[in-house]
Design a protein around this motif. Structure first.
Motif, PDB file in Angstrom:
ATOM      1  N   ILE A   1      -6.146   5.894   2.958  1.00  0.00           N
ATOM      2  CA  ILE A   1      -4.952   6.668   2.590  1.00  0.00           C
ATOM      3  C   ILE A   1      -5.335   7.758   1.585  1.00  0.00           C
ATOM      4  CG2 ILE A   1      -2.717   6.546   1.391  1.00  0.00           C
ATOM      5  CD1 ILE A   1      -2.459   3.669   2.593  1.00  0.00           C
TER       6      ILE A   1
ATOM      7  N   LEU B   1      -6.584   1.353   1.459  1.00  0.00           N
ATOM      8  CA  LEU B   1      -6.245   2.228   0.319  1.00  0.00           C
ATOM      9  C   LEU B   1      -7.159   3.453   0.306  1.00  0.00           C
ATOM     10  CD1 LEU B   1      -5.593  -0.454  -2.458  1.00  0.00           C
ATOM     11  CD2 LEU B   1      -3.888   1.083  -1.465  1.00  0.00           C
TER      12      LEU B   1
ATOM     13  N   TYR C   1       1.184 -18.567   2.969  1.00  0.00           N
ATOM     14  CA  TYR C   1       0.665 -17.212   2.704  1.00  0.00           C
ATOM     15  C   TYR C   1       1.742 -16.120   2.646  1.00  0.00           C
ATOM     16  CZ  TYR C   1      -3.536 -19.780   3.888  1.00  0.00           C
ATOM     17  OH  TYR C   1      -4.524 -20.716   3.920  1.00  0.00           O
ATOM     18  N   HIS C   2       2.991 -16.418   2.976  1.00  0.00           N
ATOM     19  CA  HIS C   2       4.108 -15.458   2.932  1.00  0.00           C
ATOM     20  C   HIS C   2       3.765 -14.139   3.628  1.00  0.00           C
ATOM     21  CE1 HIS C   2       5.934 -18.140   0.029  1.00  0.00           C
ATOM     22  NE2 HIS C   2       4.801 -18.140  -0.636  1.00  0.00           N
TER      23      HIS C   2
ATOM     24  N   ILE D   1       0.818  -1.240   0.000  1.00  0.00           N
ATOM     25  CA  ILE D   1       0.000   0.000   0.000  1.00  0.00           C
ATOM     26  C   ILE D   1       0.841   1.275   0.000  1.00  0.00           C
ATOM     27  CG2 ILE D   1      -2.040  -1.036   1.092  1.00  0.00           C
ATOM     28  CD1 ILE D   1      -0.284   1.108   3.339  1.00  0.00           C
TER      29      ILE D   1
ATOM     30  N   ILE E   1      -7.699  -4.472   2.518  1.00  0.00           N
ATOM     31  CA  ILE E   1      -6.748  -3.697   1.706  1.00  0.00           C
ATOM     32  C   ILE E   1      -7.451  -2.521   1.026  1.00  0.00           C
ATOM     33  CG2 ILE E   1      -5.282  -3.822  -0.364  1.00  0.00           C
ATOM     34  CD1 ILE E   1      -4.512  -6.637   0.580  1.00  0.00           C
TER      35      ILE E   1
ATOM     36  N   TYR F   1       7.094  -5.768  -1.316  1.00  0.00           N
ATOM     37  CA  TYR F   1       6.368  -6.990  -1.660  1.00  0.00           C
ATOM     38  C   TYR F   1       5.277  -7.244  -0.617  1.00  0.00           C
ATOM     39  CZ  TYR F   1       5.261 -11.958  -1.655  1.00  0.00           C
ATOM     40  OH  TYR F   1       4.587 -13.144  -1.649  1.00  0.00           O
ATOM     41  N   SER F   2       4.056  -7.399  -1.125  1.00  0.00           N
ATOM     42  CA  SER F   2       2.940  -7.705  -0.226  1.00  0.00           C
ATOM     43  C   SER F   2       2.167  -8.882  -0.813  1.00  0.00           C
ATOM     44  CB  SER F   2       2.030  -6.479  -0.075  1.00  0.00           C
ATOM     45  OG  SER F   2       0.768  -6.873   0.387  1.00  0.00           O
ATOM     46  N   ALA F   3       2.163 -10.001  -0.074  1.00  0.00           N
ATOM     47  CA  ALA F   3       1.449 -11.190  -0.560  1.00  0.00           C
ATOM     48  C   ALA F   3      -0.037 -10.888  -0.716  1.00  0.00           C
ATOM     49  CB  ALA F   3       1.652 -12.340   0.424  1.00  0.00           C
ATOM     50  N   ASN F   4      -0.590 -10.173   0.278  1.00  0.00           N
ATOM     51  CA  ASN F   4      -2.020  -9.842   0.218  1.00  0.00           C
ATOM     52  C   ASN F   4      -2.323  -8.854  -0.901  1.00  0.00           C
ATOM     53  OD1 ASN F   4      -3.155 -11.386   2.449  1.00  0.00           O
ATOM     54  ND2 ASN F   4      -1.861 -10.100   3.735  1.00  0.00           N
ATOM     55  N   GLY F   5      -1.379  -7.898  -1.102  1.00  0.00           N
ATOM     56  CA  GLY F   5      -1.551  -6.921  -2.183  1.00  0.00           C
ATOM     57  C   GLY F   5      -1.571  -7.611  -3.538  1.00  0.00           C
TER      58      GLY F   5
ATOM     59  N   ALA G   1       1.172  -2.599   6.948  1.00  0.00           N
ATOM     60  CA  ALA G   1       0.483  -1.614   6.106  1.00  0.00           C
ATOM     61  C   ALA G   1      -0.327  -0.647   6.964  1.00  0.00           C
ATOM     62  CB  ALA G   1      -0.418  -2.348   5.116  1.00  0.00           C
TER      63      ALA G   1
ATOM     64  N   ASP H   1       2.227  -8.633   6.928  1.00  0.00           N
ATOM     65  CA  ASP H   1       1.895  -7.759   5.802  1.00  0.00           C
ATOM     66  C   ASP H   1       0.872  -6.670   6.146  1.00  0.00           C
ATOM     67  OD1 ASP H   1       1.637  -6.775   3.299  1.00  0.00           O
ATOM     68  OD2 ASP H   1       0.674  -8.548   2.416  1.00  0.00           O
TER      69      ASP H   1
ATOM     70  N   THR I   1      -9.819 -10.237   3.191  1.00  0.00           N
ATOM     71  CA  THR I   1      -8.504  -9.591   3.067  1.00  0.00           C
ATOM     72  C   THR I   1      -8.564  -8.468   2.031  1.00  0.00           C
ATOM     73  OG1 THR I   1      -7.613 -11.788   3.433  1.00  0.00           O
ATOM     74  CG2 THR I   1      -6.044 -10.102   2.784  1.00  0.00           C
ATOM     75  N   ALA I   2      -9.238  -8.764   0.906  1.00  0.00           N
ATOM     76  CA  ALA I   2      -9.359  -7.748  -0.147  1.00  0.00           C
ATOM     77  C   ALA I   2     -10.089  -6.516   0.389  1.00  0.00           C
ATOM     78  CB  ALA I   2     -10.113  -8.340  -1.334  1.00  0.00           C
TER      79      ALA I   2
ATOM     80  N   MET J   1     -10.344 -14.682   1.461  1.00  0.00           N
ATOM     81  CA  MET J   1      -9.671 -13.791   0.484  1.00  0.00           C
ATOM     82  C   MET J   1     -10.437 -12.487   0.314  1.00  0.00           C
ATOM     83  SD  MET J   1      -6.871 -14.911  -0.951  1.00  0.00           S
ATOM     84  CE  MET J   1      -5.917 -16.370  -1.253  1.00  0.00           C
TER      85      MET J   1
ATOM     86  N   ASN K   1      -2.422 -10.741  -4.106  1.00  0.00           N
ATOM     87  CA  ASN K   1      -3.691 -11.478  -4.199  1.00  0.00           C
ATOM     88  C   ASN K   1      -4.833 -10.535  -4.562  1.00  0.00           C
ATOM     89  OD1 ASN K   1      -2.857 -14.091  -3.671  1.00  0.00           O
ATOM     90  ND2 ASN K   1      -2.928 -13.791  -1.459  1.00  0.00           N
ATOM     91  N   TYR K   2      -4.789  -9.347  -3.976  1.00  0.00           N
ATOM     92  CA  TYR K   2      -5.842  -8.358  -4.207  1.00  0.00           C
ATOM     93  C   TYR K   2      -5.884  -7.943  -5.684  1.00  0.00           C
ATOM     94  CZ  TYR K   2      -8.248  -3.835  -3.819  1.00  0.00           C
ATOM     95  OH  TYR K   2      -9.111  -2.777  -3.985  1.00  0.00           O
TER      96      TYR K   2
ATOM     97  N   ALA L   1       0.199   3.938  -2.570  1.00  0.00           N
ATOM     98  CA  ALA L   1      -0.885   4.898  -2.339  1.00  0.00           C
ATOM     99  C   ALA L   1      -0.406   6.049  -1.460  1.00  0.00           C
ATOM    100  CB  ALA L   1      -2.060   4.181  -1.667  1.00  0.00           C
TER     101      ALA L   1
END
Lengths: 197, 472
Positions: free
Chosen positions: B47, B44, B112-113, A55, B40, A94-98, B178, B174, B36-37, B33, A100-101, A58
């Protein structure tokens, strides 16, 4: 007494981790870096894109807006999108969730960044690499993304507190790329503004 | 059913539930998922609009999501480790739990890293093990423990979002990173440092209070149970005391009965002497029966006064005494007595033990209900015990009744129900034991075993020899 041994082990490991983390979370030794560029290298209109889909892209876009820079944030921009811009800002992280998104795999992201870097080099478009995540994303995957665009980078701005900042500097040393290290994210505005004005 | 047999199915069941929770925890992130989306996207947007409120909502969403995932992982691993190590003690369980959760966390990182903090993992693990040691294993244990784990995990998730603890290694994942970076951009970390710290402290305190209340409640329950046991013991003692006073009164009364009885005995003898009745006349028979009754009454008084008095007695003599007092005149009973050879004497209170045998015989006679029947009394040695087997071919006892026949008050013939309980008490007071076998409509066999008094006889004989030696 025996029943407390596993608990003691857990807390001992925790203590070791805390000590290791604290000692590794130090400010980097003195490195030669520019406080900011003596003359601007980029022009508006700016394409802000992300390498790794964190993120922080942004945040950079928001900072650009606050500086009244004409910039678009397009985290999934391709090399073919560069024709419309005079500068490119790539925000590393690097964002794994980003990923995926944005429905991207890491390999696709590497290819996309490699394509943007090649296109910027080919069209002599100024490319500024930014790493504002500090130790949060000081990992191999972020560094691999950085390596895709190192030879095309014209200017690199990063947080001073990153543990592996020397690796980034070594990578850029061959190309004599100017580097600015900032102490916090608020300080990013000055070198970023100086790159365009 | 033994304890082992009872717990094995429960252990299997718990192991299955634990493994299921663990797997669900590992895979939940795939199913979540969209969640999570949404986190995020919300971040965003916050921000873009510089909206701290929206960022805070995102923080709540983050806490909720990872609370759910980690609850399934930690609690699943806990239940699984408990079920597989229920026989092996706390130490083995703790290491199994540590191994399971650490492997689950490593697998989670690999899939899931997300770079989750291992400092937070070891903190959570240590706290769960600490709770495991202190929380008493009581009813609804898993329910109570799950609430504690939830409270603890909420506290740990808020800890992950405190920017000032980032250098210690907390909140390296992650999304936490953020959120913290967004807060750093908006508020220079002041909002999350304050709010998350408050939430963290509040939930740590809540966990501690809840754990304390559970421990306190358990201690109260234990104290109450202890008081109940003590109360019951006190009531029993009071009852025994009252009973002993009653017995004392009875003993005094019975003792006083001896004087008039001796007078009756003397006067009857005097009258018999004065009358000098013909031995074949009815009067002589009446005097004989009066004499027998007086003797029996004296015996009964002696029995009450000397309950513990025992002496060695031949089995044949005992059975002769018992059968001579049985009222078989109006019964169609065929009584057989068979005593094996070389049966040693037994050390008994003659009156009480013969009353016990009589009781068993009377029960057998009563079961015939006036119809013809057969009673066989067999006496034999079994090991060191002299065993009486009293078998009748009456209607037998139903299996349901067989379990209760020795209970006080139990009766199938509308009597006081003290017969067999008295027999049992008498046999046990002679260091013996009693068993009853019965097949309905076939037979009933009462087996009474008492220790042989070989030593008593030899002691008696040696005493006699000593006396004779002394006289010569």
């Amino acid at each position: 007494m025996q029943k407390y041994i596993p608990i003691a082990i857990c807390f001992a490991i925790l203590l070791i981790l805390l000590i290791v983390n604290t000692s590794s979370y130090k400010n980097t030794d003195h490195v030669n870096a520019y406080p900011n560029l003596p003359a601007p290298i980029g022009k508006e209109k700016i394409l802000v894109t992300s390498a790794g889909q964190a993120i922080e892209g942004a945040i950079v876009q928001s900072i650009a807006e606050s500086l009244n820079l004409q910039a678009d944030y397009r985290p999934r921009a391709l090399a073919s999108d560069l024709y419309d811009y005079h500068s490119v800002v790539v925000v590393l992280g690097y964002s794994a969730n980003g990923l995926n998104y944005t429905h991207h795999t890491y390999e696709e992201e590497l290819n996309r960044i490699r394509g943007i870097a090649a296109e910027a080099k080919k069209t002599q478009l100024p490319l500024i690499a930014v790493h504002l995540s500090g130790n949060y994303r000081d990992d191999k995957k972020t560094f691999a993304l950085f390596q895709q665009l190192a030879d095309s980078t014209d200017y690199f701005i990063a947080l001073k507190s990153m543990n592996n900042i020397s690796d980034y500097q070594r990578e850029l040393a061959d190309f004599h790329t100017p580097v600015t290290l900032i102490s916090d994210r608020e300080s990013f505005k000055i070198p970023f503004n100086a790159a365009f004005r | 059913m033994t304890r082992k047999n009872m717990q094995i199915p429960k252990a299997y069941w718990l192991a299955t539930v634990g493994m299921l929770l663990l797997v669900c925890g590992e895979l939940l992130a795939i199913g979540a998922m969209d969640w999570t989306a949404a986190i995020i996207e919300s971040l965003l947007n916050s921000i873009e609009t510089k909206d701290s409120g929206m960022m805070l909502v995102t923080a709540f969403s983050y806490v909720a999501k990872y609370l759910l995932i980690f609850f399934l992982i930690y609690f699943g691993a806990y239940v699984f480790a408990t079920s597989i190590c229920w026989k092996l003690g706390t130490g083995v369980f703790a290491f199994a739990f540590m191994l399971l959760t650490t492997m689950a966390m490593l697998a989670f990182q690999e899939i899931y890293h997300e770079h989750f903090s291992f400092a937070a993992h070891f903190l959570t693990m240590g706290m769960i093990l600490l709770l495991h040691v202190y929380i008493p294993k009581q009813k609804y244990y898993y329910g109570i423990f799950s609430v504690l784990v939830v409270l603890l995990l909420i506290a740990v998730q808020w800890l992950q979002l405190i920017p000032m603890f980032t250098p210690l290694g907390f909140g390296s994942d992650d999304i936490a990173a953020a959120i913290k970076m967004a807060d750093g951009y908006f508020n220079d970390y002041s909002l999350l440092n304050t709010l998350c710290m408050i939430f963290f402290i509040v939930f740590v305190i809540l966990t501690a209070i809840f754990a304390f209340l559970v421990i306190l409640q358990d201690k109260q329950m234990h104290t109450r149970k202890k008081f109940e046991v003590q109360g019951a013991a006190l009531r029993e003692t009071r009852h025994a005391l009252a009973e002993s006073k009653v017995y004392e009164e009875i003993a005094n009364l019975v003792h006083d009965l001896k004087t008039p009885l001796v007078t009756v005995e003397g006067l009857v003898s005097l009258i018999e002497m004065k009358m000098q009745a013909d031995p074949n006349s009815p009067s002589a028979k009446y005097f004989q029966r009066i004499g027998q009754s007086v003797d029996k009454m004296k015996d009964m008084i002696s029995e009450i006064l000397h309950e513990q008095a025992k002496k060695a007695m031949e089995v044949e003599e005992l059975l002769r005494y018992v059968t001579s007092h049985l009222q078989l005149d109006e019964q169609l009973v065929d009584l057989h007595v068979r005593i094996a050879e070389d049966i040693p004497p037994i050390l008994i209170n003659k009156i009480r033990f013969s009353r016990a045998i009589s009781n068993v015989l009377e029960n057998a006679i009563h079961s015939f209900r006036g119809k013809p029947g057969r009673i066989a009394i067999g006496v034999a040695m079994e090991g060191d015990a002299v065993v009486f087997r009293i078998r009748d071919n009456g209607p037998g006892i139903m299996p349901v009744d067989l379990e209760a026949i020795f209970e006080e008050g139990f009766s199938t013939k509308a009597s006081s129900g003290l017969g067999l309980s008295f027999v049992k008490r008498v046999v046990e007071s002679h260091d013996g034991h009693i068993q009853v076998q019965s097949v309905p409509k076939s037979y009933t066999e009462v087996r009474i075993a008492v220790p042989a008094a070989r030593d008593a006889r030899s002691q008696e004989l040696s005493e006699k020899q000593q006396v004779l030696g002394g006289k010569s």
